[in-house]
Design an enzyme around this catalytic site. Structure first.
Site, PDB file in Angstrom:
ATOM      1  N   HIS A  42      -4.020  -2.246  -5.943  1.00  0.00           N
ATOM      2  CA  HIS A  42      -3.417  -0.953  -6.539  1.00  0.00           C
ATOM      3  C   HIS A  42      -4.594   0.148  -6.951  1.00  0.00           C
ATOM      4  CE1 HIS A  42       0.456  -2.656  -6.682  1.00  0.00           C
ATOM      5  NE2 HIS A  42       0.284  -3.179  -7.618  1.00  0.00           N
ATOM      6  N   ASP A 102       0.709  -1.356  -0.254  1.00  0.00           N
ATOM      7  CA  ASP A 102       0.039   0.225  -0.076  1.00  0.00           C
ATOM      8  C   ASP A 102       0.744   1.445   0.040  1.00  0.00           C
ATOM      9  OD1 ASP A 102      -2.162  -1.739   0.117  1.00  0.00           O
ATOM     10  OD2 ASP A 102      -1.744  -1.808   2.476  1.00  0.00           O
TER      11      ASP A 102
HETATM   12  P1  GDP Z   1      -0.252   0.295  -3.760  1.00  0.00           P
HETATM   13  O1  GDP Z   1      -1.004  -1.077  -3.498  1.00  0.00           O
HETATM   14  O2  GDP Z   1       1.147   0.213  -3.202  1.00  0.00           O
HETATM   15  O3  GDP Z   1      -0.336   0.799  -5.234  1.00  0.00           O
HETATM   16  O4  GDP Z   1      -1.123   1.130  -2.764  1.00  0.00           O
HETATM   17  P2  GDP Z   1      -2.753   1.462  -2.578  1.00  0.00           P
HETATM   18  O5  GDP Z   1      -3.176   1.797  -3.982  1.00  0.00           O
HETATM   19  O6  GDP Z   1      -3.205   0.295  -1.682  1.00  0.00           O
HETATM   20  O7  GDP Z   1      -2.763   2.716  -1.836  1.00  0.00           O
HETATM   21  C1  GDP Z   1      -2.297   3.706  -2.113  1.00  0.00           C
HETATM   22  C2  GDP Z   1      -3.238   5.096  -1.965  1.00  0.00           C
HETATM   23  O8  GDP Z   1      -2.848   6.335  -1.677  1.00  0.00           O
HETATM   24  C3  GDP Z   1      -4.312   5.125  -3.103  1.00  0.00           C
HETATM   25  O9  GDP Z   1      -5.485   5.285  -2.672  1.00  0.00           O
HETATM   26  C4  GDP Z   1      -3.515   6.287  -3.883  1.00  0.00           C
HETATM   27  O10 GDP Z   1      -4.585   7.050  -4.927  1.00  0.00           O
HETATM   28  C5  GDP Z   1      -3.021   7.069  -2.780  1.00  0.00           C
HETATM   29  N1  GDP Z   1      -2.046   7.763  -3.223  1.00  0.00           N
HETATM   30  C6  GDP Z   1      -1.062   7.504  -3.958  1.00  0.00           C
HETATM   31  N2  GDP Z   1       0.036   8.682  -3.868  1.00  0.00           N
HETATM   32  C7  GDP Z   1      -0.481   9.537  -2.855  1.00  0.00           C
HETATM   33  C8  GDP Z   1       0.069  10.784  -2.869  1.00  0.00           C
HETATM   34  O11 GDP Z   1       1.076  11.081  -2.832  1.00  0.00           O
HETATM   35  N3  GDP Z   1      -0.662  11.512  -1.755  1.00  0.00           N
HETATM   36  C9  GDP Z   1      -2.208  11.134  -1.573  1.00  0.00           C
HETATM   37  N4  GDP Z   1      -2.618  12.091  -0.611  1.00  0.00           N
HETATM   38  N5  GDP Z   1      -2.536   9.954  -1.929  1.00  0.00           N
HETATM   39  C10 GDP Z   1      -1.638   9.153  -2.735  1.00  0.00           C
END
Ligand code: GDP
Length: 424
Positions: free
Chosen positions: A41, A13
């Site tokens: 993701h 995440d």
């Molecule tokens: P992954 O599994 O590593 O892709 O991560 P997730 O998708 O579960 O979690 C990342 C969350 O953080 C998602 O809801 C993204 O839209 C959000 N996100 C990613 N980068 C940023 C950021 O720089 N700032 C904010 N506020 N949210 C972000």
């Protein structure tokens, strides 16, 4: 040969999906090489907001080839649902831009059921499974009781194989858990129904990728979860059942002959963790709630609230090292804007000793976080696209983390959107 892996260096995440969505532009092929639909993701782009559990994040770019590699495990029904959901939002998905490895394992309905049965049996000792059948299917893979996607092209073979495997599985279902056995006819009907729909997508994708690389095509490997959930080097047994390491990417894709040239490790500006297991420095109460709310920390696949903690330099340095990161993308810096003082875990105290090396899993439960505080910046930074324009305290935080980790931070993200990122 241009290859890159985008991998998590914490508990998952970290925001890998958004980084793949961004970097995919520079690569011809995007491959997911491990895991199943047990994580998600989140991607925000012109089509909307999506939680992708199985499809590679490059799926939104019609001209790219997306591959689910041999190291993945695929729930056929879930994949069909995910494909339909994206298609109905206008995303183009066809056998031209999506391929599934014939060697990927099929997650069967009995795997999902067995996952639930085992979690119930464990009751309060459970590992925090997402109950998507992932541990049972990887278990079967190594027990040599698995069914591969390519078998869907050979139904006579698959029928016989399924009957043999099911005989064994039903001994577990009835004998260990006292549940009703699964019928071979039902399972075969399930395989026929989804097999028909997915067959055009199934190929020897290792061969496709090796040929493509020989022709000079570039490959981006996409991981699910992070180092601390790695089956070999994570917080075992509170891990996933596969390897999200960059070093596994060429294996789980059928390209062990192709070296990785770039590894982008994704680290978040604070820590989160879903499910059970030790989590050093875990925040509680109102402090935790504020961070969880600020970061929207609820599981993309399950909706479960994530546990939160300060940035953990011990775990993150270990993670970046195990990934062999050539650079770091530091995500969600904007989430910390509300804090006056930013807590950072700089070391662990284990049995009276201070350490910066990540300990053996059994010691983690008694590890205490040594916390230091950095200055906050106290203003919105989500509109900033240039590192030099960040408030001084935010720059200092990033530079401090970079120095402490010993890895270069080349991206800082300040919002979930594709363009909400600072490239250094
Ligand atoms: P992954 O599994 O590593 O892709 O991560 P997730 O998708 O579960 O979690 C990342 C969350 O953080 C998602 O809801 C993204 O839209 C959000 N996100 C990613 N980068 C940023 C950021 O720089 N700032 C904010 N506020 N949210 C972000």
């Amino acid at each position: 040969m241009k290859t890159c892996a985008i991998v998590g260096i914490n508990w998952g995440d970290e925001g890998k999906g958004r980084m793949v969505d961004l970097i995919a532009e520079e690569y011809d092929i995007i491959v997911r090489y491990q895991g199943g639909n047990n994580a998600g993701h989140t991607i925000v782009n012109e089509y909307g907001k999506f939680a992708l559990n199985l499809l590679p994040s490059g799926i939104f770019r019609a001209e790219k080839l997306n591959v689910l590699g041999s190291g993945t495990v695929i729930d056929l029904k879930h994949l069909c649902m995910e494909m339909e959901r994206l298609k109905s939002a206008g995303v183009k998905i066809s056998p031209d831009n999506l391929m599934l490895s014939d060697r990927a394992m099929i997650v069967m309905p009995y795997h999902v059921a067995l996952d639930g049965m085992e979690e119930s049996r464990l009751s309060d000792k459970k590992y925090g499974s997402t109950k998507r059948g992932i541990a049972p299917v990887y278990g079967d893979k190594y027990m040599k009781k698995g069914l591969m996607l390519g078998e869907l092209a050979d139904m006579d073979y698959l029928k016989k194989h399924l009957e043999d495997v099911l005989e064994y599985k039903n001994l577990m279902v009835t004998g260990i858990y006292g549940e009703k056995p699964f019928s071979a006819d039902d399972m075969l009907a399930y395989l026929e129904e989804y097999g028909k729909r997915l067959l055009p997508y199934i190929h020897d994708t290792g061969l496709v990728l090796r040929n493509a690389a020989r022709e000079g095509k570039s490959i981006l490997y996409e991981a699910q979860l992070g180092v601390l959930r790695d089956i070999d080097f994570g917080i075992y047994p509170f891990t996933s059942s596969s390897s999200p390491l960059a070093a596994y990417a060429p294996i789980g894709s059928g390209t062990p002959n192709i070296p990785l040239t770039r590894v982008i490790g994704i680290a978040k500006a604070y820590s989160t963790c879903v499910g059970e297991g030790p989590f050093v420095g875990e925040m509680e109460g109102i402090e935790a709630e504020r961070l969880r709310e600020a970061g929207g920390e609820y599981g993309a696949a399950t909706g479960r609230p994530r546990r939160v903690a300060p940035l953990d330099l011990v775990a993150t340095r270990y993670g970046a090292t195990m990934q062999g990161a050539t650079e770091i993308a530091f995500t969600k810096l904007d989430v910390l804007s509300y804090l006056d003082k930013i807590p950072v875990c700089t070391a662990y105290e284990v049995d009276g000793e201070i350490t910066k090396d990540f300990p053996f899993p059994s010691k983690l439960a008694r590890a205490k976080a040594i916390i230091e505080y950095r200055d906050g910046w106290g203003c919105d930074i989500s509109h900033i696209r240039n590192f030099d324009e960040l408030p001084e305290a935010a720059r200092d935080y990033v530079l401090y983390v970079e120095k402490e980790l010993g890895f270069r931070i080349s991206f800082v993200s300040v919002g979930p959107g594709r363009d909400e990122i600072i490239v250094r």
